[in-house]
Design a protein around this motif. Structure first.
Motif, PDB file in Angstrom:
ATOM      1  N   THR A  92       0.723  -1.273   0.121  1.00 58.11           N
ATOM      2  CA  THR A  92       0.057  -0.033  -0.026  1.00 58.11           C
ATOM      3  C   THR A  92       0.833   1.111  -0.039  1.00 58.11           C
ATOM      4  O   THR A  92       0.712   2.203  -0.721  1.00 58.11           O
ATOM      5  CB  THR A  92      -0.913  -0.005   1.264  1.00 58.11           C
ATOM      6  N   PHE A  93       1.860   1.256   0.875  1.00 62.00           N
ATOM      7  CA  PHE A  93       2.966   2.476   0.893  1.00 62.00           C
ATOM      8  C   PHE A  93       3.326   2.550  -0.456  1.00 62.00           C
ATOM      9  O   PHE A  93       3.756   3.809  -1.056  1.00 62.00           O
ATOM     10  CB  PHE A  93       3.854   2.368   1.891  1.00 62.00           C
ATOM     11  N   TYR A  94       4.017   1.557  -1.198  1.00 67.34           N
ATOM     12  CA  TYR A  94       4.354   1.535  -2.514  1.00 67.34           C
ATOM     13  C   TYR A  94       3.606   2.342  -3.543  1.00 67.34           C
ATOM     14  O   TYR A  94       3.868   3.419  -4.097  1.00 67.34           O
ATOM     15  CB  TYR A  94       4.923   0.628  -2.907  1.00 67.34           C
ATOM     16  N   LEU A  95       2.465   1.762  -3.543  1.00 67.90           N
ATOM     17  CA  LEU A  95       1.340   2.178  -4.503  1.00 67.90           C
ATOM     18  C   LEU A  95       1.052   3.775  -4.286  1.00 67.90           C
ATOM     19  O   LEU A  95       0.979   4.670  -5.127  1.00 67.90           O
ATOM     20  CB  LEU A  95       0.243   1.363  -4.762  1.00 67.90           C
ATOM     21  N   VAL A  96       0.713   4.164  -3.072  1.00 72.68           N
ATOM     22  CA  VAL A  96       0.463   5.395  -2.455  1.00 72.68           C
ATOM     23  C   VAL A  96       1.358   6.535  -2.793  1.00 72.68           C
ATOM     24  O   VAL A  96       1.171   7.664  -3.238  1.00 72.68           O
ATOM     25  CB  VAL A  96      -0.310   5.451  -1.122  1.00 72.68           C
ATOM     26  N   SER A  97       2.655   5.746  -2.341  1.00 70.06           N
ATOM     27  CA  SER A  97       3.818   6.987  -2.493  1.00 70.06           C
ATOM     28  C   SER A  97       3.988   7.329  -3.822  1.00 70.06           C
ATOM     29  O   SER A  97       4.318   8.382  -4.333  1.00 70.06           O
ATOM     30  CB  SER A  97       5.196   6.411  -1.842  1.00 70.06           C
ATOM     31  N   ARG A  98       3.843   6.292  -4.806  1.00 70.88           N
ATOM     32  CA  ARG A  98       4.450   6.444  -6.328  1.00 70.88           C
ATOM     33  C   ARG A  98       3.109   7.332  -6.798  1.00 70.88           C
ATOM     34  O   ARG A  98       3.482   8.383  -7.599  1.00 70.88           O
ATOM     35  CB  ARG A  98       4.293   5.137  -7.128  1.00 70.88           C
ATOM     36  N   LEU A  99       1.795   7.209  -6.666  1.00 71.89           N
ATOM     37  CA  LEU A  99       0.985   8.173  -6.878  1.00 71.89           C
ATOM     38  C   LEU A  99       0.997   9.469  -6.589  1.00 71.89           C
ATOM     39  O   LEU A  99       0.680  10.398  -7.169  1.00 71.89           O
ATOM     40  CB  LEU A  99      -0.531   7.491  -6.754  1.00 71.89           C
ATOM     41  N   TYR A 100       1.291   9.575  -4.985  1.00 73.14           N
ATOM     42  CA  TYR A 100       1.741  10.862  -4.841  1.00 73.14           C
ATOM     43  C   TYR A 100       2.565  11.368  -5.294  1.00 73.14           C
ATOM     44  O   TYR A 100       2.424  12.848  -5.684  1.00 73.14           O
ATOM     45  CB  TYR A 100       2.013  10.552  -3.056  1.00 73.14           C
ATOM     46  N   THR A 101       3.708  10.750  -5.707  1.00 73.39           N
ATOM     47  CA  THR A 101       4.788  11.685  -6.489  1.00 73.39           C
ATOM     48  C   THR A 101       4.162  12.153  -7.659  1.00 73.39           C
ATOM     49  O   THR A 101       4.628  13.094  -8.266  1.00 73.39           O
ATOM     50  CB  THR A 101       6.004  10.807  -6.524  1.00 73.39           C
ATOM     51  N   TYR A 102       3.593  11.139  -8.540  1.00 71.79           N
ATOM     52  CA  TYR A 102       3.071  11.552  -9.750  1.00 71.79           C
ATOM     53  C   TYR A 102       2.303  12.686  -9.932  1.00 71.79           C
ATOM     54  O   TYR A 102       2.349  13.678 -10.502  1.00 71.79           O
ATOM     55  CB  TYR A 102       2.228  10.363 -10.526  1.00 71.79           C
ATOM     56  N   ILE A 103       1.304  12.553  -9.086  1.00 69.16           N
ATOM     57  CA  ILE A 103       0.387  13.735  -8.853  1.00 69.16           C
ATOM     58  C   ILE A 103       1.058  15.068  -8.374  1.00 69.16           C
ATOM     59  O   ILE A 103       0.790  16.193  -9.051  1.00 69.16           O
ATOM     60  CB  ILE A 103      -0.829  13.568  -7.950  1.00 69.16           C
ATOM     61  N   PHE A 104       1.955  15.127  -7.414  1.00 69.59           N
ATOM     62  CA  PHE A 104       2.599  16.171  -6.783  1.00 69.59           C
ATOM     63  C   PHE A 104       3.409  16.677  -8.097  1.00 69.59           C
ATOM     64  O   PHE A 104       3.852  17.986  -7.952  1.00 69.59           O
ATOM     65  CB  PHE A 104       3.191  15.661  -5.714  1.00 69.59           C
ATOM     66  N   GLY A 105       4.157  15.854  -8.756  1.00 70.05           N
ATOM     67  CA  GLY A 105       4.908  16.197  -9.960  1.00 70.05           C
ATOM     68  C   GLY A 105       4.130  17.083 -10.897  1.00 70.05           C
ATOM     69  O   GLY A 105       4.542  18.182 -11.319  1.00 70.05           O
ATOM     70  N   ALA A 106       2.946  16.750 -11.244  1.00 69.26           N
ATOM     71  CA  ALA A 106       2.341  17.650 -12.105  1.00 69.26           C
ATOM     72  C   ALA A 106       1.798  18.776 -11.491  1.00 69.26           C
ATOM     73  O   ALA A 106       1.728  19.774 -12.041  1.00 69.26           O
ATOM     74  CB  ALA A 106       0.864  16.471 -12.514  1.00 69.26           C
ATOM     75  N   VAL A 107       1.467  18.815 -10.231  1.00 72.02           N
ATOM     76  CA  VAL A 107       1.373  20.114  -9.296  1.00 72.02           C
ATOM     77  C   VAL A 107       2.275  21.007  -9.478  1.00 72.02           C
ATOM     78  O   VAL A 107       2.290  22.141  -9.806  1.00 72.02           O
ATOM     79  CB  VAL A 107       0.879  19.557  -8.059  1.00 72.02           C
ATOM     80  N   CYS A 108       3.647  20.524  -9.263  1.00 73.01           N
ATOM     81  CA  CYS A 108       4.961  21.035  -9.255  1.00 73.01           C
ATOM     82  C   CYS A 108       5.021  22.034 -10.658  1.00 73.01           C
ATOM     83  O   CYS A 108       5.411  23.077 -10.688  1.00 73.01           O
ATOM     84  CB  CYS A 108       5.890  20.556  -8.863  1.00 73.01           C
ATOM     85  N   VAL A 109       4.885  21.218 -11.625  1.00 72.50           N
ATOM     86  CA  VAL A 109       5.211  21.736 -13.025  1.00 72.50           C
ATOM     87  C   VAL A 109       4.041  22.858 -13.076  1.00 72.50           C
ATOM     88  O   VAL A 109       4.529  23.772 -13.776  1.00 72.50           O
ATOM     89  CB  VAL A 109       5.013  20.553 -14.020  1.00 72.50           C
TER      90      VAL A 109
END
Length: 426
Positions: free
Chosen positions: A102-119
Motif C-alpha cells: 500500500t505504501f509503495y502504490l500510494v507513495s508513487r501515486l503521490y509523487t506522480y500527482i505532486f509532480g504535475a502540481v509542481c510543473v
C-alpha cells in the motif's frame, strides 16, 4: 557448537574498513554519483518536466493563454498547499513497516500527482510573467536581479538548485515531508503554520520561478538568438562546463566554509550556490530545447507523452522519482561548517551505505545468536574442592580471558579423566 556465524578475521575487517574509509574509495563513489546524476537522473528529470509542461499547454485551455496560465497557477498554489498541509496525514497513515505494498502504490501515486502540481506551479507564474512583462532585456534583467537579491536577503538562494545538483531518492524516511520557511509546527501553532505554508509557497516559490524565468529568457535573447539549434547546444556546453567546474571546486569551497563563520560563510556559500544555478539553468535549457529540436519534432504530442511517461518510469525504476518534485524551502548555510556547500546527490554512496549497514546488522545478529547458543564453563575451586559452574558469554571475554578460559577447560577435562590431580589455581 550450535548454529553458524560468518567467520571474518580481524585482518579482513581492517582491510574492508580501510578501503571503505580511504579517500580514493570515497572519491570514486562521489565521482559515480556525479556521473549518474549528470548523465542519467538530471536529463530524465528535465525530460519529465518538458513533457509535462508541454502537455499542460496542449490540454489546459489551449485557446486562451491568460486563462491557461491562471489555471496552472491556481493548480500549483492549491496543490502545493494541500500536500504541505496534509503531510502529517500521509506520514501517519501510510507507513512502509505496516503496509508495504500500500505504501509503495500510494507513495508513487503521490509523487506522480505532486509532480504535475509542481510543473503547473511553475508554468503559471512563468507564463503570467511572460504575458504581463514581455521580453524586453532591461525588464527581464531588472526582475531577475530583484528576485535573486530578495532570495539572498531571506537566505533562500539555495532553493534555486535542481538536478544535476539535487537528487532525491524514494526512501521510506520522511517520504511525505514538505519543509516550510520558518519550520513551524501544525499541531502546536496551527495559525502560524498556515501563514508559514502560504509564505513558503507564494513568496519563496514565486521568487524562485521569476529568477529561473528571467535567466532562461536572458539566454534566449543573448545566446545565438537567431539560431535555436546553436543556442541549445551552446547552453548545454556552457551548463555542463559549469557543472564540472562546480563539482571540482567543491572540496575547496568545503574547506573554506569549514573555517568561516557568520555572514562570511553565508556569503561564500551563496556565491558558490549561484555558480551552480548558472550551470543548472543552462543544462535545463540545453536539454529541453534539444528535445524540442531532435525528439520527434513532427509529432510533438507523442514526443511530450513519451518524455513525460518514460522519464517518470525510468526515475521510479531507479528509485529516485522524488527528484521531479520541487517542494519545501531550505535555508542558505543551514548545515554546519562546510556541509552547506555539499550538494545532495547521494545515490551510489547511499546504496553502499545501506548494504554495509545490512551486512553489519546480519553479522551482529549472528554473533548474538552465537553468544546465546555457545556457553563455556569457568572452573572455580571452593573450599570443599567441588567444581563450581559459571555461565559466561563468549562475546564478552577479551583475548587473555579466553586463553585462560581455554586452559582452565582443558585442565578440567584432565582432572575428570584422572590424568592431572593438581589443585586448580586462579
Amino acid at each position: 557448537m550450535h548454529g553458524s556465524a560468518p567467520e571474518i578475521t580481524d585482518r579482513t575487517r581492517q582491510t574492508r574498513g580501510h578501503l571503505s574509509n580511504s579517500p580514493c574509495y570515497a572519491s570514486c563513489l562521489e565521482f559515480l554519483d556525479v556521473l549518474i546524476t549528470s548523465a542519467i537522473v538530471g536529463p530524465s528529470v528535465i525530460a519529465y518536466w518538458r513533457g509535462t509542461w508541454n502537455l499542460c499547454e496542449d490540454y489546459l485551455i489551449p485557446d486562451n493563454n491568460v486563462y491557461s496560465a491562471a489555471t496552472s497557477f491556481g493548480i500549483g498554489v492549491l496543490g502545493n498547499l494541500f500536500f504541505t498541509f496534509f503531510q502529517g496525514f500521509f506520514s501517519g497513515n501510510f507507513k512502509p513497516d505496516k503496509y508495504r505494498l500500500t505504501f509503495y502504490l500510494v507513495s508513487r501515486l503521490y509523487t506522480y500527482i505532486f509532480g504535475a502540481v509542481c510543473v503547473n506551479g511553475w508554468r503559471g507564474p512563468w507564463a503570467l510573467t511572460d504575458i504581463f512583462t514581455g521580453f524586453n532585456l532591461f525588464v527581464v534583467v531588472s526582475l531577475t536581479s530583484l528576485a535573486i537579491v530578495l532570495l539572498t536577503v531571506i537566505k533562500g538562494l539555495r532553493n534555486l538548485s535542481a538536478a544535476p545538483f539535487v537528487i532525491v531518492t524514494d526512501g521510506h524516511v520522511d517520504y511525505f515531508q514538505v519543509t516550510t520557511m520558518f519550520k513551524t509546527s501544525g499541531s502546536h501553532e496551527p495559525g502560524l503554520y498556515v501563514l508559514d505554508c502560504i509564505f513558503s509557497v507564494l513568496v519563496v516559490g514565486t521568487l524562485v520561478v521569476v529568477a529561473w524565468r528571467g535567466s532562461w529568457v536572458f539566454l534566449d535573447l543573448t545566446l545565438y538568438p537567431g539560431n535555436p539549434t546553436y543556442s541549445a547546444w551552446g547552453s548545454l556546453v556552457i551548463g555542463y562546463g559549469i557543472v564540472g567546474l562546480t563539482f571540482a571546486l567543491q572540496p575547496i569551497m568545503r574547506w573554506t566554509c569549514d573555517r568561516l563563520t557568520g555572514l562570511w560563510r553565508i556569503a561564500v556559500a551563496d556565491i558558490f550556490l549561484f555558480l551552480s544555478f548558472l550551470g543548472t539553468i543552462n543544462v535545463w535549457r540545453g536539454v529541453w530545447q534539444l528535445l524540442d529540436i531532435y525528439f520527434l519534432p513532427d509529432n510533438r504530442l507523442l514526443s511530450d507523452w513519451l518524455t513525460h511517461g518514460l522519464s517518470f518510469v525510468l526515475l521510479a525504476l531507479l528509485n529516485c522519482s522524488n527528484s521531479v518534485l520541487v517542494r519545501g524551502v531550505y535555508i542558505d548555510a543551514e548545515e554546519p561548517a562546510g556541509q552547506c556547500v555539499v550538494f545532495p546527490i547521494h545515490y551510489i554512496r547511499l546504496f553502499f551505505q545501506k548494504e554495509r549497514t545490512k551486512k553489519q546488522r546480519r553479522l551482529l545478529d549472528a554473533l548474538e545468536r552465537q553468544d546465546q547458543n555457545n556457553t563455556m564453563f569457568l572452573l572455580d575451586k571452593s573450599q570443599t574442592n567441588n567444581i563450581k559452574i559459571v555461565k559466561s558469554n563468549v562475546g564478552k571475554l577479551s583475548d587473555p580471558e579466553m586463553k585462560q578460559l581455554t586452559n582452565l577447560t582443558n585442565l578440567s577435562e584432565r582432572t575428570k579423566n584422572g590424568t592431572d590431580q593438581n589443585v586448580l589455581k586462579d
